[in-house]
Design a protein around this motif. Structure first.
Motif: not given
Length: 429
Positions: A349-367
């Motif tokens: 899952h290229p978009v993962t929501k962290a515990e602090d509410g921020q999103y972990l994103i794969d750099g190669a993911m398209t905008i």
């Protein structure tokens, strides 16, 4: 002689009746204008296909909105001005000079309530039904007033041209896509249209505006076969790969000489009656590579795939250098979302929501994919990937731990591999 009787004679009542009739006509013109402009052409087309003559006539007269509105406004202004003039004469005769102010007040209320608000409210609530009902008389009125409206149209365009304004007669055709997109966005915001449905339809509408370059697999991620490898190694690589088609190169990865299909490879081995790949010549099995320019639109490329009955193309730039590859599945995924099967690796899952509410994103993911997954509106004019956007805005290659803020979001670089940003943490500001 009784002055009251002289005032309220037969002429008074005839004039009152004419004013009442003119108010009815004014309401008809106002309601017709609202109904014909508010009616959905899609719904009218559906009714016309079911045999509704009124809907068919409504479609025909709304093809030229400028002529329609001009005719309706001409008729509406004629009856309104005539009604106001008769009312002024009538009230002046009955009440003297004060009748002018009284006529203005009375006619304003009557026109507002019975000739504007009431018919337009009904027309908006029942746009398609009302449009079908008024289509025949409005069609006659448009035909009668057509010469006058044509002259007025020329005059209006001439005046607008003096101020540098040019009217495009086909502008309404170009606005259809924007109308559909706006209706979908509005429906989603109101909870009527599901996000997945909105994304699919908008994805299909966007195919003509997006290029192959935006969604292709970059050459750095392409799995290739070296034509000079032993046949056993090539067969083993094909069996271990999760891909059905693999490009074949010789000497230099830029020198693509063919595309091998796993089925063709196994078919060739079976035909030769071999249980091993010994003696198999890979160039005899490989298909001729299909190259496409990176500037091709997705809509055109999908048509080419269907016409050529192939699903795989190699993307080159204007100098003929390999830039990546694209498949029919990649284009379809822009409409329906990620497509996986039993042979694909476990989808991360290229978009993962962290515990602090921020999103972990794969750099190669398209905008575009990020915007679709999160309902954000990050711009994709200058870069295709999230990492590319950060590099473009920072005007440098960031190091791990650097933080940037732009476009209303906070970007933190978490991982970097060489000059590539591989993971970021993003949150709206």
């Amino acid at each position: 002689m009784d002055p009251t009787g002289a005032t309220f004679d037969s002429a008074f009542w005839i004039t009152s009746g004419v004013i009442l009739l003119l108010l009815v006509l004014s309401g008809f013109f106002s309601g017709s204008e609202t109904a014909l402009t508010a009616a959905s052409r899609g719904k009218l087309r559906a009714q016309a296909d079911k045999g509704s003559g009124g809907a068919q006539r409504a479609l025909k007269i709304t093809e030229d909105n400028e002529r329609l509105i001009g005719s309706v406004l001409l008729g509406n202004n004629l009856v309104n001005i005539l009604a106001a003039s008769l009312a002024t004469a009538l009230f002046t005769r009955a009440f003297g000079e004060s009748g002018v102010a009284l006529a203005t007040l009375v006619m304003t209320l009557l026109v507002l309530i019975f000739a504007e608000v009431l018919p337009k409210t009904y027309a908006i609530s029942n746009a398609e039904t009302a449009a079908a009902l008024v289509s025949r008389p409005i069609g006659i009125i448009v035909m009668v007033f057509s010469p006058i409206v044509a002259a007025v149209r020329l005059l209006v365009r001439g005046v607008l041209r003096i101020f540098g304004v040019t009217i495009d007669p086909d502008s309404h055709i170009l606005a259809v896509r924007e109308e559909i997109a706006g209706a979908l966005q509005l429906g989603h915001s109101e909870g009527v249209v599901e996000k997945e449905d909105r994304d699919r339809i908008l994805g299909a509408l966007d195919l003509g505006d997006r290029t192959v370059e935006e969604i292709m697999l970059h050459r750095s991620g392409i799995e290739m076969i070296n034509a000079d490898d032993p046949p056993e190694a090539i067969v083993a690589q094909c069996l271990q790969s999760s891909h059905t088609r693999l490009p074949v190169y010789r000497d230099d990865p830029e020198n693509i000489i063919g595309v091998i299909h796993a089925k063709d490879l196994l078919r060739a081995m079976y035909k030769a009656g071999q249980s091993t790949a010994g003696g198999l010549k890979i160039t005899d099995v490989a298909m001729t590579p299909y190259f496409v320019p990176e500037t091709s639109t997705l809509d055109e490329q999908m048509r080419q795939f269907l016409r050529r009955r192939t699903h795989f193309a190699l993307v080159v730039d204007e100098y003929g250098s390999l830039q990546g590859l694209i498949t029919l599945e990649d284009i379809l995924e822009e409409i329906v979302g990620e497509i996986t099967d039993e042979f694909d690796p476990d989808a991360d899952h290229p978009v993962t929501k962290a515990e602090d509410g921020q999103y972990l994103i794969d750099g190669a993911m398209t905008i575009r994919d990020l915007n679709r997954a999160t309902d954000w509106n990050l711009p994709d004019d200058e870069a295709n990937t999230v990492a590319g956007l950060v590099i473009h805005e920072a005007q440098m290659i960031p190091v791990t731990g650097q933080v940037f803020s732009f476009h209303g979001f906070r970007f933190e670089v978490l991982k970097r591999d060489g000059n590539r940003i591989t993971q970021l943490k993003i949150r709206p500001l």
